[in-house]
Enzyme design. Structure first.
Site, PDB file in Angstrom:
ATOM      1  N   ALA A 204       0.820  -1.218   0.000  1.00 25.92           N
ATOM      2  CA  ALA A 204       0.000   0.000   0.000  1.00 25.92           C
ATOM      3  C   ALA A 204       0.855   1.269   0.000  1.00 25.92           C
ATOM      4  CB  ALA A 204      -0.937  -0.005   1.214  1.00 25.92           C
ATOM      5  N   THR A 244      -6.110 -10.849  12.825  1.00 28.13           N
ATOM      6  CA  THR A 244      -7.180  -9.870  12.599  1.00 28.13           C
ATOM      7  C   THR A 244      -6.760  -8.874  11.529  1.00 28.13           C
ATOM      8  OG1 THR A 244      -7.943 -10.110  14.856  1.00 28.13           O
ATOM      9  CG2 THR A 244      -8.581  -8.083  13.724  1.00 28.13           C
ATOM     10  N   CYS A 330      16.902   0.619   1.304  1.00 25.02           N
ATOM     11  CA  CYS A 330      16.698  -0.190   2.499  1.00 25.02           C
ATOM     12  C   CYS A 330      18.001  -0.402   3.256  1.00 25.02           C
ATOM     13  CB  CYS A 330      16.107  -1.542   2.139  1.00 25.02           C
ATOM     14  SG  CYS A 330      14.590  -1.386   1.219  1.00 25.02           S
TER      15      CYS A 330
END
Ligand SMILES: *Cc1c(COP(=O)(O)O)cnc(C)c1O
Length: 402
Positions: A204, A244, A330
């Site tokens: 995202a 969840t 990174c």
């Protein structure tokens, strides 16, 4: 007019959340906070409905069906689930994987783990533009090959891969194909049927959604791909990924995907023009600038440039008005030259002198003009005090002195 500083040109590292995606997310932090796994009341139903809308939005972005989308915490987890999940599920078919030397570390490190577990991994080389030929993939397939993992677009250089051709070969040879499409999403059209991919990773926060959320596409028909879960628990996501769901994140990713699909053509045209303006602006004013990456088959928003006779860290310090990255973002704390540029045959000196400019939806022409000017000035100042540049200008090849 000076734009607000520092100027962010590191959109391949992360993007801000689109206002519209943020708006869509807000109710799910507040009044609509239900758990989609709660099947017995309206709070749960509402959350579940929102998650299913997002699944549809993601499916539409990549030409999949909603049932084929598995929510994860991001592309790192998606890559882990795809590769480890397939290897574990299909280990009776063989013990061989094919990937590429320029993959993101979220693929390379997973492959290293598989090697530790006794798998054989082929790391395909690339040419000097970072390009990989589909024939190389075909030639590497053996009767032991279970999975091919090739990224759709490289995060450092923007170089693309011939996914549709690789997909045809994978299908013909009965080998599963995974692609890390984290950088490709929203920048090139993605269609899992046209590309012939069986698994596809997305994140995202690279498409103007929130951090900590992503998904994995897992093909359900022709063939039906099965995965061994890597996170066990309540059996969420059809048992493939328990835990969840991050409802606000998923809603934000869904909204971001819908915007990415709708606005892609316009984004690509605008960002491509700005990237070319940056590229041309710098290169028309500075000699000895090398472009790392494919000249045409690359992402619209990425320019990776090496400035000969300067040191990358010194350049980045001088460019404090620009938020850009040198080497692999990174690992920017490490001074190791980027593994991507190394694989392309770029010398250590030029790899260390590389700057990645990556543009995004908020980027303006004023920002680009400022970035060009700042870069040209910084490189000139560093070259003015560089003994190597002095020698080169006198016609002496500094390499011969080593
Ligand atoms: C950013 C990135 C990742 C990692 O994604 P996260 O969601 O941050 O885990 C993986 N692959 C590529 C190509 C990326 O650019």
């Amino acid at each position: 007019m000076t734009p607000k500083l520092p100027i962010y040109l590191d959109y391949n590292a992360t993007t801000p959340v689109d206002e519209r995606a943020l708006e869509a997310m807000m109710p799910f932090f507040r009044e609509d906070f239900g758990n989609p796994a709660s099947r017995s009341h309206a709070f749960g139903w509402k959350a579940e409905a929102a998650v299913e809308v997002a699944r549809q939005q993601l499916a539409e972005l990549i030409g999949a069906t909603p049932q084929e989308i598995i929510w994860t915490s991001g592309a790192t987890e998606s890559n882990n689930l795809a590769i480890k999940g397939v290897c574990e599920m299909y280990r009776d078919r063989g013990r061989h994987l094919i990937t590429c030397r320029t993959e993101h570390r979220a693929v390379l490190e997973v492959c290293a783990v598989m090697e530790q577990a006794g798998w054989q991994v082929t790391y395909l080389p690339v040419d000097e533009t970072g390009w990989i030929e589909a024939e190389q993939v075909e030639a590497a397939i053996t009767d032991q090959t279970v999975l091919i993992s090739i990224m759709a677009a490289n995060n450092e250089t923007g170089t693309l891969a011939p996914m549709a051709e690789i997909g045809k070969i994978a299908k013909k040879r009965g080998v599963l194909l995974h692609t890390d499409a984290t950088q490709a999403a929203g920048k090139i059209p993605l269609d899992v049927e046209a590309m012939g991919v069986d698994l596809l990773s997305l994140s995202a926060h690279k498409v103007y959604g929130p951090k900590g959320c992503g998904c994995l596409y897992v093909r359900r028909r022709g063939p039906r791909v099965r995965l061994a879960a890597q996170i066990h628990g309540g059996g969420h996501e059809r048992g493939m990924r328990s835990g969840t769901l991050n409802v606000p994140g998923i809603v934000g990713l869904g909204a971001a995907a819908e915007i990415a699909k709708r606005d892609m053509a316009a984004d690509v045209e605008r960002l491509g023009a700005l990237r070319d303006r940056l590229d041309a602006g710098i290169r028309s004013q500075l000699p000895d600038v090398q472009q790392n990456g494919h000249a045409t088959r690359r992402l619209c928003n990425t320019a990776n440039l090496s400035f000969a006779y300067v040191e990358g860290e010194a350049l980045k310090m001088k460019l404090s008005s620009l938020a850009v990255s040198s080497g692999s973002a990174c690992r920017s704390e490490s001074r190791e030259p980027s593994h991507v540029l190394k694989a392309m045959g770029v010398s250590d000196a030029l790899a260390n002198a590389a700057i990645r400019f990556s543009l995004g939806r908020p980027t303006t022409a004023e920002e680009i003009d400022f970035a060009v000017e700042a870069t040209v000035r910084a490189v000139r100042e560093l070259r003015a005090i560089s003994p190597l540049y002095e020698l080169a200008r006198e016609g002496i090849d500094p390499k011969r002195l080593e």
